[in-house]
Design a protein around this motif. Structure first.
Motif, PDB file in Angstrom:
ATOM      1  N   LEU A  78       0.828  -1.199   0.000  1.00  0.00           N
ATOM      2  CA  LEU A  78       0.000   0.000   0.000  1.00  0.00           C
ATOM      3  C   LEU A  78       0.863   1.250   0.000  1.00  0.00           C
ATOM      4  O   LEU A  78       2.056   1.228   0.310  1.00  0.00           O
ATOM      5  CB  LEU A  78      -0.907   0.010   1.239  1.00  0.00           C
ATOM      6  N   GLY A  79       0.208   2.351  -0.336  1.00  0.00           N
ATOM      7  CA  GLY A  79       0.858   3.647  -0.248  1.00  0.00           C
ATOM      8  C   GLY A  79       2.068   3.756  -1.142  1.00  0.00           C
ATOM      9  O   GLY A  79       2.073   3.351  -2.304  1.00  0.00           O
ATOM     10  N   THR A  80       3.107   4.285  -0.552  1.00  0.00           N
ATOM     11  CA  THR A  80       4.341   4.471  -1.311  1.00  0.00           C
ATOM     12  C   THR A  80       4.996   3.149  -1.668  1.00  0.00           C
ATOM     13  O   THR A  80       5.853   3.098  -2.553  1.00  0.00           O
ATOM     14  CB  THR A  80       5.319   5.335  -0.521  1.00  0.00           C
ATOM     15  N   ASN A  81       4.609   2.070  -0.943  1.00  0.00           N
ATOM     16  CA  ASN A  81       5.187   0.766  -1.248  1.00  0.00           C
ATOM     17  C   ASN A  81       4.554   0.136  -2.483  1.00  0.00           C
ATOM     18  O   ASN A  81       5.032  -0.887  -2.966  1.00  0.00           O
ATOM     19  CB  ASN A  81       5.018  -0.174  -0.058  1.00  0.00           C
ATOM     20  N   SER A  82       3.466   0.698  -2.957  1.00  0.00           N
ATOM     21  CA  SER A  82       2.820   0.153  -4.147  1.00  0.00           C
ATOM     22  C   SER A  82       3.462   0.783  -5.401  1.00  0.00           C
ATOM     23  O   SER A  82       4.414   1.562  -5.322  1.00  0.00           O
ATOM     24  CB  SER A  82       1.322   0.433  -4.107  1.00  0.00           C
ATOM     25  N   ILE A  83       2.903   0.446  -6.535  1.00  0.00           N
ATOM     26  CA  ILE A  83       3.470   0.921  -7.812  1.00  0.00           C
ATOM     27  C   ILE A  83       3.354   2.443  -7.894  1.00  0.00           C
ATOM     28  O   ILE A  83       2.279   3.021  -7.673  1.00  0.00           O
ATOM     29  CB  ILE A  83       2.734   0.263  -8.983  1.00  0.00           C
ATOM     30  N   GLN A  84       4.472   3.056  -8.227  1.00  0.00           N
ATOM     31  CA  GLN A  84       4.520   4.507  -8.344  1.00  0.00           C
ATOM     32  C   GLN A  84       4.697   4.974  -9.782  1.00  0.00           C
ATOM     33  O   GLN A  84       4.200   6.046 -10.156  1.00  0.00           O
ATOM     34  CB  GLN A  84       5.662   5.061  -7.480  1.00  0.00           C
TER      35      GLN A  84
END
Length: 808
Positions: A164-170
């Motif tokens: 989730l969040g920044t840990n997901s695909i950016q």
């Protein structure tokens, strides 16, 4: 990530920590705790000290049976009861537990007994960058018409990152190529799809095939990525894409839906014609669990149920469907399936605490079991009501929404009901309702509530004297209504003294059988009776006991010969001289033989006889008093020196006796006695002075004896409080007696009923007086009557113990 973005991120994390701390303080007041942990923590990692956070002592965790109860399929957390640390016990995978939910919580319940308290513990699972982006395909095939104008967008399948969040695909990147660029398309749900952007026109004749590398990057630290190959085939003109009626489809599906039933029928349209308008359907992205439950018809777009749904396993499924036309153009839509709960789970009864047995003295309200009732369904289907089969002996009390206490409703009685089979039935409110029964056995254990009871109120034992040591004399027995150790009885003798000697030196008892043994040979003359208490004690805790009195009565035997006190028997055959005046007349009291017998009763009745007498016509002896008198007047022709042998025997069987020799001298005065003494063959002539003094001493002692007896009688007569001290009896009547023990004893062991004070000389050769002490408190209520009456006016003689008669 720029420095500004990092600063903002740190601020957000700080605000989140402050918020969690405030939530923890607020919830702790109401018995609730909340912790925040990150996923993938190592087993054994300490989250906090649960005992300290709950305000409990470390010892309470084990003494009060602290338990953690989780509704999750696995036990991810545990507590160390030795120090109260709250630790991670299993691998935590946020994506497996909560899927793509933005917030992930695991709810725990803590239960502690005595008193019963409940605590709710909420564990917030924070995401870490433990998953790399994954493309649904390793290769994306595109067919682009060569007439496609620059700026055309060609959608590709997006990558999925469970984080989730920044840990997901950016972001996405594309390998450099002068003809193609990379763009992104964001749907109304916020999902970004990469797109190939045609930067310049294609020339199929120059190059008909392109292979590019598409990379998906997340925002974690360290950053993770994955790649897919984009293969582009340049084709002829195809200018229309398939279109779905909506980007996202929301569907509600009951968990009991039959396998093969249609979930939704998708229909994408394409305005092209021919092969460019032929659309095929497929899942471009679907989770592994959903792939086992749903299938799609590639030609018609029908999504069907392929496996059994379970609301309790997962209540939401999401998938991406791809529609591709014959020209290679694709479009995507999202299908979200919400599983609707049905009442397919019966209540689950978990006994978190159970007493297999309780003592019979347990007070009403004693907690027997603690039950946790849980129904995996939701809503009204999870509402459960419970009741028990035996409402007279037990009561089921609801402690919270899911906990029940089973307590006793009345007093228990092991002798009436040694065990109970308790059945608990729980039923939910679903339609149709489902129920579960739980049966367990409760045993009622015995408590030591019954004291031993002896067969008799008291025991009276008769034993003859001179018994063998170690002889068993009596057996006592007690019973106990309790069982096992509580009914196991041991016997012991309570410590006491018999004439300052411990009673244990007289008797002993077998602690198991209750048989009483004599420790020594009893002597009736030393001890006539004694009593002690026997204690019967069970082996309960605490032990109960009862006492019984045992009275030992010793029966007399004729084992003592009479003993002559006066005159003292001669030694070495020498005779004792008694003075008789020449003027003595018939009936004159010459002397009195005084004897005693240590036995009692008939064994102590003494009679006196003349064994040897020179002139039977001159002397006579009273058989009962021992008085030697003249039967006639002394004549001048009578021998001046007479020697008598007197026999004293008792009334025992066999009879025992003793003798004494008595020398009588007839003279007018004491001076005439001296020549007679000198004529004795065993007296030396050289001791004439000593003999003279001896005769004088004898005379003095006799006078002193008579004076002492007179004084004693006068003093006794003045004592009005003891009129029965002296009793005169007829010469022809035996003494009367009383019983020391109950009348079951034979008449050969009867003691005297009265006490006497007598002063006698033990030896005519000694100037000493023996004072016989009175025997006090002798009972007189059981006297044995005789045929002859007692003469109370005869003061010429007094009866003393064992036939002693003193001249007054």
């Amino acid at each position: 990530m720029t420095a500004t973005e990092k600063q903002r991120r740190n601020q957000r994390e700080h605000y989140l920590q402050v918020f969690c701390f405030l939530v923890f303080l607020f919830n702790g007041i109401y018995g609730q705790l909340q912790y925040s942990v990150i996923e993938e923590m190592k087993r054994g990692t300490i989250i906090g000290n649960l005992a300290k956070d709950l305000g409990l002592n470390i010892d309470d965790l084990s003494n009060r049976k602290f338990q953690l109860i989780s509704k999750a399929k696995k036990i991810y957390f545990n507590i160390n009861v030795e120090n109260g640390d709250f630790i991670v016990s299993d691998r935590i995978d946020r994506e497996k537990i909560c899927g793509n939910k933005p917030n992930c919580f695991i709810n725990l319940e803590a239960v502690i007994e005595n008193p019963l308290n409940f605590y709710t513990i909420t564990m917030e699972i924070q995401d870490v960058n433990d998953n790399a982006p994954i493309f649904s395909k390793k290769e994306f095939d595109l067919e682009i018409s060569e007439v496609t104008l620059p700026g055309a967008h060609f959608a590709l399948g997006n990558a999925q990152d469970p984080d989730l969040g920044t840990n997901s695909i950016q972001s996405y990147t594309l390998s450099s190529n002068e003809n193609f660029g990379l763009g992104e398309k964001t749907t109304t749900d916020g999902i970004k799809y990469p797109e190939i952007i045609l930067k310049k026109s294609l020339d199929r004749e120059k190059q008909s095939f392109y292979e590019l590398i598409l990379t998906a990057l997340d925002g974690g630290n360290p950053q993770k990525s994955s790649t897919a190959t984009v293969k582009i085939v340049v084709q002829d003109f195809n200018d229309n894409l398939p279109l779905f009626t909506q980007d996202t489809y929301h569907i509600r599906l009951h968990e009991n839906a039959a396998i093969g039933s249609i979930v939704i029928q998708l229909n994408a349209s394409d305005e092209d014609e021919g092969s460019n308008a032929q659309i095929t359907y497929s899942f471009s992205h679907i989770s592994e669990s959903a792939q086992q439950l749903f299938t799609i018809d590639s030609l018609h777009g029908d999504i069907k149920v392929a496996g059994g749904l379970d609301y309790e396993v997962s209540d939401t499924y999401e998938m991406t469907v791809e529609a591709k036309d014959g020209g290679g153009h694709v479009t995507h839509c999202k299908v979200s399936i919400q599983v609707v709960d049905v009442n397919d789970n019966a209540p689950d009864i978990t006994i978190t605490s159970l007493l297999g047995s309780i003592p019979e003295d347990s007070a009403p309200g004693t907690i027997i079991a603690l039950l946790n009732v849980n129904d995996l369904d939701s809503g009204i289907n999870s509402e459960v009501a419970c009741h028990i089969s035996d409402t007279l002996a037990f009561q089921l009390i609801s402690s919270s929404s899911s906990y029940y206490k089973l307590v006793t409703a009345s007093s228990m009685d092991r002798e009436r009901n040694p065990s109970y089979n308790v059945t608990i039935q729980c039923m939910d409110n679903g339609s149709p309702p489902l129920s579960t029964n739980k049966t367990f056995q409760l045993n009622i254990s015995d408590v030591n509530d019954n004291s031993p009871v002896f067969e008799k109120m008291n025991y009276i034992v008769y034993i003859g004297e001179n018994n063998q040591p170690g002889t068993s004399i009596q057996s006592v027995r007690a019973t106990d209504l309790d069982c096992d150790e509580n009914g196991k009885i041991s016997y012991s003798i309570l410590y006491s003294n018999v004439e300052e000697i411990p009673v244990s030196s007289y008797i002993s008892i077998n602690s198991i059988s209750g048989v009483i043994y004599a420790q020594r040979s009893f002597d009736y003359e030393q001890l006539r009776e004694f009593q002690f208490q026997v204690m019967a004690k069970d082996s309960g805790s605490p032990p109960l006991s009862s006492n019984v009195t045992v009275r030992i009565c010793i029966i007399d035997k004729n084992d003592n010969a009479p003993k002559i006190l006066y005159p003292s028997p001669d030694t070495e055959g020498s005779a004792l001289f008694e003075f008789i005046p020449h003027s003595a007349e018939k009936g004159y009291l010459v002397t009195k033989v005084i004897a005693v017998d240590a036995d009692s009763g008939h064994n102590a009745w003494l009679s006196y006889h003349l064994l040897q007498v020179p002139d039977p016509t001159l002397f006579i002896i009273d058989h009962y008093s021992g008085e030697v008198k003249l039967t006639r007047d002394i004549e001048d022709t009578d021998t001046l020196r007479q020697k008598l042998v007197i026999l004293v025997k008792d009334n025992g069987v066999p009879s025992l006796s003793c003798t004494v020799a008595l020398s009588l001298v007839v003279a007018e005065n004491f001076q005439q006695i001296v020549p007679e003494i000198k004529r004795q063959p065993n007296i030396s002539n050289t001791s004439s002075n000593t003999t003279f003094y001896l005769v004088v001493s004898i005379a003095f002692i006799s006078i002193l004896f008579i004076a002492t007896v007179l004084i004693t009688i006068v003093l006794k007569c003045r004592k009005s409080d003891n009129p029965a001290t002296y009793g005169a009896y007829s010469r022809n009547v035996y003494p009367q007696f009383t019983l020391g023990c109950p009348s079951e004893i034979s008449d050969t062991s009867l003691p005297f009923p009265f006490s006497y004070d007598v002063c006698v000389t033990l030896d005519s050769k000694q100037n000493e007086i023996a004072y016989l002490k009175p025997v006090e408190n002798v009972p007189t209520d059981n006297l044995i009557e005789t045929d002859d009456s007692v003469s109370a006016t005869d003061n010429s003689q007094t009866i003393v113990p064992s036939g002693i008669i003193t001249q007054v």
